[in-house]
Design a protein around this motif. Structure first.
Motif, PDB file in Angstrom:
ATOM      1  N   VAL B  39       0.838  -1.197   0.000  1.00 52.85           N
ATOM      2  CA  VAL B  39       0.000   0.000   0.000  1.00 52.85           C
ATOM      3  C   VAL B  39       0.872   1.246   0.000  1.00 52.85           C
ATOM      4  CG1 VAL B  39      -1.742   1.292   1.298  1.00 52.85           C
ATOM      5  CG2 VAL B  39      -1.897  -1.187   1.142  1.00 52.85           C
ATOM      6  N   ASP B  40       1.937   1.207   0.800  1.00 57.33           N
ATOM      7  CA  ASP B  40       2.834   2.364   0.827  1.00 57.33           C
ATOM      8  C   ASP B  40       3.561   2.532  -0.501  1.00 57.33           C
ATOM      9  OD1 ASP B  40       2.047   3.054   3.305  1.00 57.33           O
ATOM     10  OD2 ASP B  40       3.689   2.057   4.353  1.00 57.33           O
ATOM     11  N   SER B  61      -7.653  -7.960  -1.604  1.00 56.30           N
ATOM     12  CA  SER B  61      -8.095  -6.554  -1.597  1.00 56.30           C
ATOM     13  C   SER B  61      -8.938  -6.253  -0.356  1.00 56.30           C
ATOM     14  CB  SER B  61      -8.862  -6.226  -2.875  1.00 56.30           C
ATOM     15  OG  SER B  61     -10.095  -6.890  -2.882  1.00 56.30           O
ATOM     16  N   GLY B  62      -9.717  -7.234   0.093  1.00 58.61           N
ATOM     17  CA  GLY B  62     -10.500  -7.040   1.317  1.00 58.61           C
ATOM     18  C   GLY B  62      -9.591  -6.881   2.530  1.00 58.61           C
ATOM     19  N   LEU B  63      -8.477  -7.597   2.477  1.00 60.02           N
ATOM     20  CA  LEU B  63      -7.494  -7.489   3.564  1.00 60.02           C
ATOM     21  C   LEU B  63      -6.903  -6.081   3.607  1.00 60.02           C
ATOM     22  CD1 LEU B  63      -6.062  -9.362   5.610  1.00 60.02           C
ATOM     23  CD2 LEU B  63      -4.296  -9.690   3.901  1.00 60.02           C
ATOM     24  N   VAL B  64      -6.596  -5.562   2.414  1.00 60.31           N
ATOM     25  CA  VAL B  64      -6.049  -4.204   2.333  1.00 60.31           C
ATOM     26  C   VAL B  64      -7.096  -3.200   2.827  1.00 60.31           C
ATOM     27  CG1 VAL B  64      -5.240  -2.427   0.738  1.00 60.31           C
ATOM     28  CG2 VAL B  64      -4.486  -4.791   0.460  1.00 60.31           C
ATOM     29  N   LEU B 179      -2.724  -0.274  -7.632  1.00 55.35           N
ATOM     30  CA  LEU B 179      -2.072  -1.502  -7.161  1.00 55.35           C
ATOM     31  C   LEU B 179      -2.843  -2.688  -7.717  1.00 55.35           C
ATOM     32  CD1 LEU B 179      -0.036  -2.970  -5.268  1.00 55.35           C
ATOM     33  CD2 LEU B 179      -1.756  -2.805  -3.486  1.00 55.35           C
ATOM     34  N   LEU B 180      -2.157  -3.506  -8.505  1.00 58.59           N
ATOM     35  CA  LEU B 180      -2.810  -4.672  -9.094  1.00 58.59           C
ATOM     36  C   LEU B 180      -2.508  -5.891  -8.231  1.00 58.59           C
ATOM     37  CD1 LEU B 180      -1.864  -4.143 -12.856  1.00 58.59           C
ATOM     38  CD2 LEU B 180      -3.924  -3.439 -11.685  1.00 58.59           C
ATOM     39  N   LEU B 181      -3.539  -6.466  -7.685  1.00 59.77           N
ATOM     40  CA  LEU B 181      -3.378  -7.690  -6.887  1.00 59.77           C
ATOM     41  C   LEU B 181      -3.924  -8.829  -7.744  1.00 59.77           C
ATOM     42  CD1 LEU B 181      -4.773  -6.211  -3.576  1.00 59.77           C
ATOM     43  CD2 LEU B 181      -2.423  -6.903  -3.934  1.00 59.77           C
TER      44      LEU B 181
END
Lengths: 514, 237
Positions: B39-40, B61-64, B179-181
């Protein structure tokens, strides 16, 4: 008892108070024998006939032998043309309010002693001492204009002023050296002291009819036999008690009422009116250094419907523009079936907020604007869909509630209240969070050797490649809403991780881990 | 004949050339550091949109999202708003402290979620707004016009709010960074600690424009929680 150099009390008394009020309510009543019953309009005539008693009778009726306490049958038997009326409580309240208004014209120091009786302290009224009788006549004249007949008594003591008012023909000033008037006072019947029914009965058995007969008895003996009430009656009859006035302080209401000749049908003119009302009320608030913490808006429509709404302000204010914006936000989402006839706006006054900003918490830049935005969001998403989530003490899915964010801010937002404390949840710090599928979706699951092997979700059939051992959850077994679930965490062939659960009604897709 | 008056772009360039340090401080000083490496690396900046794209369902993404609600900037706790496009958020995933400062908006339609985000950004009281469109129907997400995204960006810029958008595909044309996860996580991750999971999340950061390379942080702006020296993400400029 005499009029001392330091205090003068005036008592305004409306004799036959209930009768006067009834006559004001029915002004067309002919001048014939008339009596008022102690029943009200809610009672049927049959009930009034059975239970009612004569409360007051007019002079014509008294001449015909009607006295207080008679039953309607007795009264009608005595006087054929007698008109019986019920009491009129609303008119009594209005008459008493007129009495208090009369007192307030003379002095702010007055008490509402009993229905139809008011005592005021007039020692500090300019030029009053030398012309008590003339002032009393003025008071009577003022009340006559309101349709009320009053008797006025002046004395140096509260209780004596009340007695003087009852003994007066029109106005009675009780002076220090005039013994004849004191004698007159003592000839008053005991009823003027309004003793309780029990005490009245005992005194009647003793043959005590007047105040003079009462004070001839030793006070200690009266007290020994009749208790505190007897002592109080004796003191009042003998010269009055030393007590302070229970002053009437009119309640200040920050309220504006507007009745419209031409009903309002659209928002713009209504906002214009509200702005004028707010300006007026906010000006009054500013004069006393107060702010508004709540707005109460009442709209009455032509079809007699009423719309009422209370809006709590996030931060108390007396800024008319801001208060109007809050109302505007509320009215934006309001549709009515009929034009508006009456607008009532009331602000709840409170002291300006002296709260210190929190040291470790960033406050909102503009709490009132935030509250307004929340109202708009609630209008957009529906009630109950905006707020701060609070967990309920249950493990059942969906055991949470949304609380009003503005109320949450009003309390210390960093500290959780007792009911906010969620149940301990050991899984918080582990794994991926679940994204729920709301509303829940029923699915079909194929089992193989006791484990789910495939599932049919709305997107199609998915093969289950891996499944964690199931966990069992249940609750509310003590009532009819008992629930139990068999929960599986599975990896499907599309690569995603799902949570499925078996309940009484079948398999449900809870959601996806993400 | 007099010279034409300089326009705002000229003045801005002139100021940047004359006071480069001030510009660097403004950009780096406002960056929000969460302590989550990926994220940073993407960089959540107030006044800008950051997009988190998770093309497959369980890529983290839910975790982020949960971590961003939990994250506190040092000791200054901020109010966070979650615009939940599919009404999918699980409040049990958060700590009581995080729940205490969360404003949750439960939406059922993408259009309403965008409108709610618009209202929140216009209000300007909430400094961190998360818009979750991950489980929303793809067709509805594609129907969001690009003007709507640009309007949200302008509102975020005006109010200084950091807007994070969670999407199933690249949907925000004006996102400052993305950010591509794209790595599916196995079932075993459900038993792992979240802090471990967050540090091991893999992804790809895409930034908009070449001028947004990481700037050297001035000495006075160092924060106690430093970015790890080696980021487990691939930077694609």
């Amino acid at each position: 008892m005499s009029v001392s150099h330091t205090s003068i009390y005036a008592a305004l008394w409306l004799p036959r108070f209930q009768l006067q009020a009834a006559l004001r309510a029915w002004p067309d009543t002919p001048r014939v024998p008339l009596a008022v019953l102690d029943s009200d309009l809610t009672q049927s005539p049959a009930e009034a006939e059975k239970k009612g008693h004569v409360l007051h009778a007019n002079p014509q009726a008294e001449r015909a032998g009607i006295t207080a306490g008679m039953t309607p049958s007795q009264a009608l038997a005595r006087c054929h043309g007698l008109i019986l009326r019920h009491r009129h409580p609303e008119e009594e309240m209005r008459a008493h309010a007129d009495l208090l208004r009369c007192a307030s014209h003379w002095t702010p120091h007055y008490e509402s002693t009993a229905p139809g009786l008011c005592v005021m302290e007039v020692s500090r009224v300019r030029n009053m001492r030398g012309r008590l009788e003339a002032s009393g006549a003025n008071m009577r004249q003022w009340l006559v204009q309101c349709g009320l007949q009053a008797q006025v008594g002046f004395a140096g003591n509260l209780d004596m002023a009340c007695l003087a008012a009852r003994a007066a023909k029109d106005v009675l000033v009780l002076q220090e050296h005039e013994g004849c008037e004191r004698t007159l006072l003592h000839q008053l019947p005991l009823a003027v002291l309004q003793p309780s029914a029990n005490v009245t009965e005992v005194l009647q058995l003793w043959g005590i009819r007047t105040l003079a007969e009462l004070i001839k008895l030793p006070r200690a003996d009266i007290t020994a036999r009749l208790g505190m009430e007897g002592a109080t009656l004796w003191d009042m009859a003998a010269g009055g008690r030393e007590r302070l006035l229970r002053l009437v302080r009119p309640e200040v209401a920050y309220r504006e009422v507007m009745e419209l000749e031409h009903p309002v049908e659209s928002l713009e003119p209504l906002l214009f009116l509200l702005r004028r009302m707010l300006d007026s009320i906010c000006g009054r608030l500013a004069e006393v250094w107060l702010v508004a913490s709540e707005e109460r808006l009442t709209l009455r429509f032509e079809n007699d419907e009423v719309h009422e709404r209370s809006i709590q302000l996030a931060e108390p204010s007396r800024h008319a523009g801001l208060l109007l914006r809050v109302l505007h936000t509320h009215l934006d989402g309001l549709t009515t079936a009929s034009p508006i006839r009456v607008v009532i706006l009331e602000l709840t006054a409170s002291a300006p907020d002296a709260r210190q900003s929190q040291l470790f918490q960033r406050g909102l830049r503009n709490p009132n604007r935030f509250a307004e935005t929340l109202a708009q969001l609630e209008a957009l998403l529906g009630a109950g869909n905006v707020g701060r989530p609070v967990l309920l003490p249950s493990r059942r899915p969906g055991a949470f509630a949304l609380k009003n964010q503005v109320e949450a801010l009003a309390v210390t937002s960093g500290v959780l209240s007792k009911d906010d404390t969620p149940s301990p949840e050991e899984g918080i710090a582990h794994g991926l969070p679940l994204r729920w599928r709301r509303p829940p979706c029923q699915i079909r699951v194929q089992m193989h050797e006791g484990r789910p092997a495939a599932m049919n979700i709305p997107e199609g059939w998915l093969e289950i490649v891996q499944a964690n051992p199931c966990s069992l959850l249940s609750g509310d077994w003590w009532d009819c809403h008992a629930w139990q679930r068999e929960i599986w965490e599975v990896a499907a062939s599309d690569g995603a991780l799902y949570q499925i659960a078996r309940e009484k009604q079948g398999w449900m897709l809870d959601g996806m881990f993400g | 004949m007099s010279a034409p008056a300089p326009n705002i772009l000229d003045i801005r360039e002139h100021l940047q050339a004359r006071f480069p340090e001030a510009q660097a401080i403004r950009q780096m000083g406002s960056a929000v550091l969460t302590g989550i490496p990926c994220v940073d690396a993407a960089g959540i900046t107030p006044g800008q949109i950051t997009e988190f794209v998770s093309s497959c369902g369980s890529a983290g993404s839910g975790l982020v999202l949960a971590a961003l609600i939990e994250a506190e900037e040092e000791t200054l706790r901020e109010q966070v708003a979650l615009v939940d496009g599919a009404d999918a958020f699980d409040p049990r995933a958060l700590s009581p402290q995080a729940l205490g400062r969360l404003l949750w908006l439960r939406c059922r339609q993408v259009q309403k979620a965008v409108r709610a985000t618009d209202l929140l950004l216009r209000d300007g009281n909430i400094p961190r707004v998360l818009l979750d469109l991950q489980l929303c129907p793809e067709r509805e997400v594609r129907q969001i016009p690009s003007q709507a995204w640009h309007r949200l960006r302008l509102l975020a810029e005006r109010g200084g709010a950091a807007l994070c958008v969670f999407t199933p595909f690249q949907a925000v044309p004006c996102a400052r960074s993305r950010l591509l996860l794209d790595r599916q996580l196995p079932l075993d991750t459900l038993d792992e600690e979240r802090s471990t999971l967050l540090t091991s999340l893999n992804g790809k950061v895409i930034r908009r424009g070449a001028a947004l390379e990481p700037l050297p942080m001035p000495t006075g702006m160092l924060r106690p929680r430093a970015i790890p020296p080696q980021l487990p993400v691939a930077l694609a400029v």
